[in-house]
Design a protein around this motif. Structure first.
Motif, PDB file in Angstrom:
ATOM      1  N   PRO A   1       0.804  -1.304   0.004  1.00 16.69           N
ATOM      2  CA  PRO A   1       0.016  -0.082   0.001  1.00 16.69           C
ATOM      3  C   PRO A   1       0.831   1.363   0.029  1.00 16.69           C
ATOM      4  CG  PRO A   1      -0.950  -1.620   1.578  1.00 16.69           C
ATOM      5  CD  PRO A   1       0.582  -2.019   1.104  1.00 16.69           C
ATOM      6  N   GLY A   2       2.250   1.098   0.472  1.00 20.12           N
ATOM      7  CA  GLY A   2       3.047   2.257   0.304  1.00 20.12           C
ATOM      8  C   GLY A   2       3.589   2.343  -0.765  1.00 20.12           C
ATOM      9  N   PRO A   3       4.762   3.251  -0.819  1.00 24.03           N
ATOM     10  CA  PRO A   3       5.740   3.568  -2.083  1.00 24.03           C
ATOM     11  C   PRO A   3       6.801   2.437  -2.067  1.00 24.03           C
ATOM     12  CG  PRO A   3       6.439   5.080  -0.447  1.00 24.03           C
ATOM     13  CD  PRO A   3       5.246   4.114   0.106  1.00 24.03           C
ATOM     14  N   ALA A   4       7.246   1.559  -1.400  1.00 20.27           N
ATOM     15  CA  ALA A   4       8.260   0.657  -1.369  1.00 20.27           C
ATOM     16  C   ALA A   4       7.844  -0.712  -1.596  1.00 20.27           C
ATOM     17  CB  ALA A   4       9.227   0.728  -0.244  1.00 20.27           C
ATOM     18  N   PRO A   5       8.429  -1.573  -2.443  1.00 19.88           N
ATOM     19  CA  PRO A   5       8.057  -2.957  -2.728  1.00 19.88           C
ATOM     20  C   PRO A   5       8.299  -3.485  -1.448  1.00 19.88           C
ATOM     21  CG  PRO A   5      10.230  -2.382  -3.898  1.00 19.88           C
ATOM     22  CD  PRO A   5       9.691  -1.327  -3.197  1.00 19.88           C
ATOM     23  N   ARG A   6       7.567  -4.674  -1.178  1.00 22.52           N
ATOM     24  CA  ARG A   6       7.722  -5.619  -0.076  1.00 22.52           C
ATOM     25  C   ARG A   6       8.792  -6.665  -0.311  1.00 22.52           C
ATOM     26  NH1 ARG A   6       2.404  -7.822   1.368  1.00 22.52           N
ATOM     27  NH2 ARG A   6       1.531  -5.912   0.256  1.00 22.52           N
ATOM     28  N   GLU A   7       8.948  -7.010  -1.524  1.00 23.08           N
ATOM     29  CA  GLU A   7      10.103  -7.865  -1.966  1.00 23.08           C
ATOM     30  C   GLU A   7      10.622  -7.814  -3.440  1.00 23.08           C
ATOM     31  OE1 GLU A   7      10.611 -12.314  -0.988  1.00 23.08           O
ATOM     32  OE2 GLU A   7       9.413 -12.381  -2.973  1.00 23.08           O
ATOM     33  N   VAL A   8      11.861  -7.685  -3.685  1.00 22.46           N
ATOM     34  CA  VAL A   8      12.297  -7.666  -5.085  1.00 22.46           C
ATOM     35  C   VAL A   8      13.137  -9.107  -5.145  1.00 22.46           C
ATOM     36  CG1 VAL A   8      13.516  -6.582  -6.978  1.00 22.46           C
ATOM     37  CG2 VAL A   8      12.151  -5.185  -5.229  1.00 22.46           C
ATOM     38  N   SER A   9      12.673  -9.671  -6.562  1.00 20.90           N
ATOM     39  CA  SER A   9      13.371 -11.033  -6.689  1.00 20.90           C
ATOM     40  C   SER A   9      14.102 -10.936  -7.982  1.00 20.90           C
ATOM     41  CB  SER A   9      12.446 -12.206  -6.690  1.00 20.90           C
ATOM     42  OG  SER A   9      11.376 -12.056  -7.377  1.00 20.90           O
TER      43      SER A   9
END
Length: 490
Positions: free
Chosen positions: A369-377
Motif C-alpha cells: 500500500p506504500g511506495p516501497a515494494p515488500r520484496e524484489v526477486s
C-alpha cells in the motif's frame, strides 16, 4: 491502430489476439544461500573519491557518478556541495585515478551526460563563466575545453540527450524554455558544432533511446502529426522522417536492442492496447509485429523473440509472453507466481531487465500500500517455461533505487543482492542456481550497495560504500564466476 473490441477483451485476460497456448507456471525454486564470498580477493577498492573536508553527497548526486568507458580509460564525475564539480579518470590503480579538471560555480549536479565518441569524452557542465554548455576532453587538463558557448556569457544552453553517431556527438537543444526543439551535432570544434534541424515549438521529444548501429533514432510527437519515427546520421541531409507510427500522441513505454542490430519498442494506445514494433531505421524495416490487449511491459529480445510481461488480472502472478521478431507467433511462455497474492497492494511488477549469456533476466517487485515494494526477486529464462526460475529474493526494496542488472559480456550477470545475513552486496550468476552467489562481502555492517557497474577492458568498475568516507570506486574482473555450496536449499 485499429483493433477490434473482442481483441481488447481477450488481451485483458493476458494473451491478446492470437492463438491460445497452454500457460505453464514457472517452477518455484527456493533461493540458495551461502555462508561466505565465492570469489575471495577478486574485488578491490580503487580509491576513495571524496576529500576529507567534503560533506557526504545526497543520494541524488552520488560520488563517483557517470562512470563511462572511453576506449579503455574510465571517466567519472564528482559533484561536491555547494559549488564544485570535478571530472576524473582512472586506469584501475589508485595512483592512476586522478582528477582531470575542476569546475567552479556549478552548484549541485552540475557535471554529467558523459558520452564517449572515439577517443574523446563529451559532457555537459555548469561553469561560472559560461553557464551550462557542451565540453570535450582528451583526458588531460589542457585538452578539456569548452566546445562552443551557444548561450553567450554565463547564460545556460538547454542541452540534453547526448548520443554518439559515428565520429560526432548529437544532442537536442531548446534555446529558450519553452521554445523550439533543435537537433545539433558536434565534432568537438566550434566550426563543427551546428544545428541539423529546427523542429519548431510544436514537437515533443520521446526520451527513450532506440539503439541501432551507426545512426540515431528518435520519436517526435505533436498534435497535428501524431507520433513519428525519425533518424539522423549526424548530417543535415541524413536527418529525415522514417515513418509515421500513429495519428495520436501515444506513449512509448520501453525499447531494447537485438543481437541482429534491430531495435524493438512498444507503444501504448487507447483501449488499452500494447503494440510491439521493430525497426532497422528504414521505412520498410519499421513494422508493427503484434498487438496485445492491456498494458504490457517490454522485457527484451532473445533468440529471435521479443518478450513482454503483465500482471495477471487477479495479481496472482506475472505472465511472460512472446512474439516473433519476424512477426506473429504470439504465445504465453509461463506465469511467474506471486507468493504474496491476496495481500494488500501485493501486485507484481518489473523493475528492470536485461539479456546476458543467452538468458533474459528481470527483477520482479511485489507492491505494498506504500511506495516501497515488500520484496524484489531476480528471475531468469531461456525462453521456455521449464527454463524459467528464481535466482534470489534479496534485491533492493528502496522506493528510490533498484538493484542494477549488468551484463558483464563474459556470459554472466552482476547484480546487488542480500541473502538475509548480509546487506546489499555484489553477486554474480550465469543463470543457474549452482553458480549464483555473492562475489564479496565488502561492508559487513549494513551492506555496500553496489551500483553503476561499467566494463572497461577486462575490468568492471562500480560505486559502493567504502567503510571510510561515503562511496568509493571499486573494481573486479569481468569474468568473475561463482560456484556456491547450498546452505539451506529447500
Amino acid at each position: 491502430m485499429r483493433v477490434g473490441v473482442w481483441c481488447v477483451l481477450a488481451g485483458l485476460s493476458g494473451l491478446g489476439c492470437g492463438g491460445v497456448v497452454e500457460d505453464v507456471s514457472a517452477p518455484v525454486v527456493e533461493q540458495v544461500r551461502q555462508s561466505q564470498s565465492c570469489a575471495p580477493g577478486a574485488v578491490y577498492k580503487v580509491k576513495d573519491i571524496l576529500p576529507p573536508d567534503a560533506p557526504l553527497p545526497s543520494p541524488g548526486a552520488p560520488v563517483p557518478d557517470w562512470l563511462t568507458n572511453v576506449q579503455g580509460t574510465l571517466f567519472f564525475t564528482a559533484d561536491l556541495y555547494p559549488d564544485r564539480s570535478i571530472l576524473w579518470r582512472s586506469d584501475g590503480t589508485s595512483e592512476g585515478t586522478v582528477p582531470v579538471r575542476e569546475f567552479l560555480g556549478a552548484g549541485g549536479q552540475g557535471l554529467g551526460s558523459l558520452t564517449a565518441v572515439g577517443t574523446r569524452l563529451f559532457f555537459l557542465v555548469s561553469d561560472s563563466l559560461f553557464g551550462r554548455e557542451l565540453w570535450v576532453s582528451d583526458g588531460t587538463e589542457a585538452g578539456t575545453r569548452l566546445v562552443r558557448d551557444l548561450a553567450e556569457g554565463p547564460n545556460s544552453s538547454y542541452l540534453e540527450y547526448l548520443q554518439a553517431v559515428g565520429n560526432v556527438v548529437t544532442f537536442f537543444r531548446r534555446p529558450t524554455v519553452p521554445g523550439p526543439l533543435e537537433l545539433w551535432r558536434s565534432d568537438g570544434t566550434e566550426a563543427g558544432t551546428f544545428r541539423l534541424r529546427d523542429f519548431g515549438t510544436q514537437y515533443n521529444l520521446v526520451p527513450q533511446v532506440l539503439p541501432v548501429p551507426g545512426q540515431r533514432l528518435f520519436i517526435l510527437q505533436d498534435a497535428a502529426n501524431g507520433t513519428a519515427l525519425w533518424r539522423t546520421d549526424g548530417t543535415e541531409r541524413g536527418t529525415v522522417l522514417v515513418k509515421r507510427l500513429d495519428a495520436g500522441q501515444v506513449p512509448m513505454m520501453g525499447s531494447a536492442h537485438t543481437d541482429t542490430g534491430l531495435s524493438v519498442f512498444i507503444l501504448h494506445d487507447q483501449g488499452p492496447i500494447t503494440e510491439v514494433w521493430r525497426t532497422d531505421g528504414t521505412p520498410g524495416g519499421t513494422v508493427r509485429l503484434e498487438s496485445f490487449g492491456g498494458y504490457l511491459g517490454l522485457l527484451g529480445a532473445l533468440g529471435g523473440q521479443v518478450y513482454l510481461s503483465a500482471a495477471t488480472p487477479e495479481g496472482t502472478g506475472l505472465r511472460i509472453s512472446r512474439v516473433s521478431l519476424a512477426g506473429g507467433g504470439k504465445a504465453t511462455v509461463t506465469t511467474v507466481p506471486n507468493r504474496f497474492a491476496g495481500e494488500p497492494g501485493a501486485w507484481p511488477f518489473v523493475q528492470t531487465s536485461t539479456v546476458a549469456g543467452g538468458r533474459l533476466y528481470w527483477s520482479m517487485g511485489i507492491g505494498t500500500p506504500g511506495p516501497a515494494p515488500r520484496e524484489v526477486s531476480l528471475w531468469s529464462t531461456d525462453g521456455t517455461a521449464s527454463g524459467t526460475w528464481e535466482l534470489g529474493r534479496g534485491l533492493n526494496t528502496s522506493d528510490e533505487r533498484s538493484s542494477p542488472l549488468f551484463n558483464t559480456g563474459a556470459g554472466t550477470l552482476l547484480f546487488s543482492n542480500s541473502d538475509g545475513t548480509t546487506g546489499l552486496e555484489p553477486w554474480v550468476t550465469d543463470g543457474s542456481l549452482e553458480r549464483t552467489g555473492m562475489v564479496a562481502d565488502l561492508t559487513p555492517l549494513g551492506g555496500s550497495r553496489p551500483e553503476a557497474f561499467t566494463r572497461v577492458g577486462g575490468t568492471v568498475f562500480f560505486r559502493a560504500y567504502s567503510n571510510t568516507r561515503g562511496d568509493a570506486l571499486w573494481a573486479m574482473p569481468a569474468n568473475v564466476t561463482c560456484r556456491t555450496q547450498p546452505v539451506d536449499a529447500r
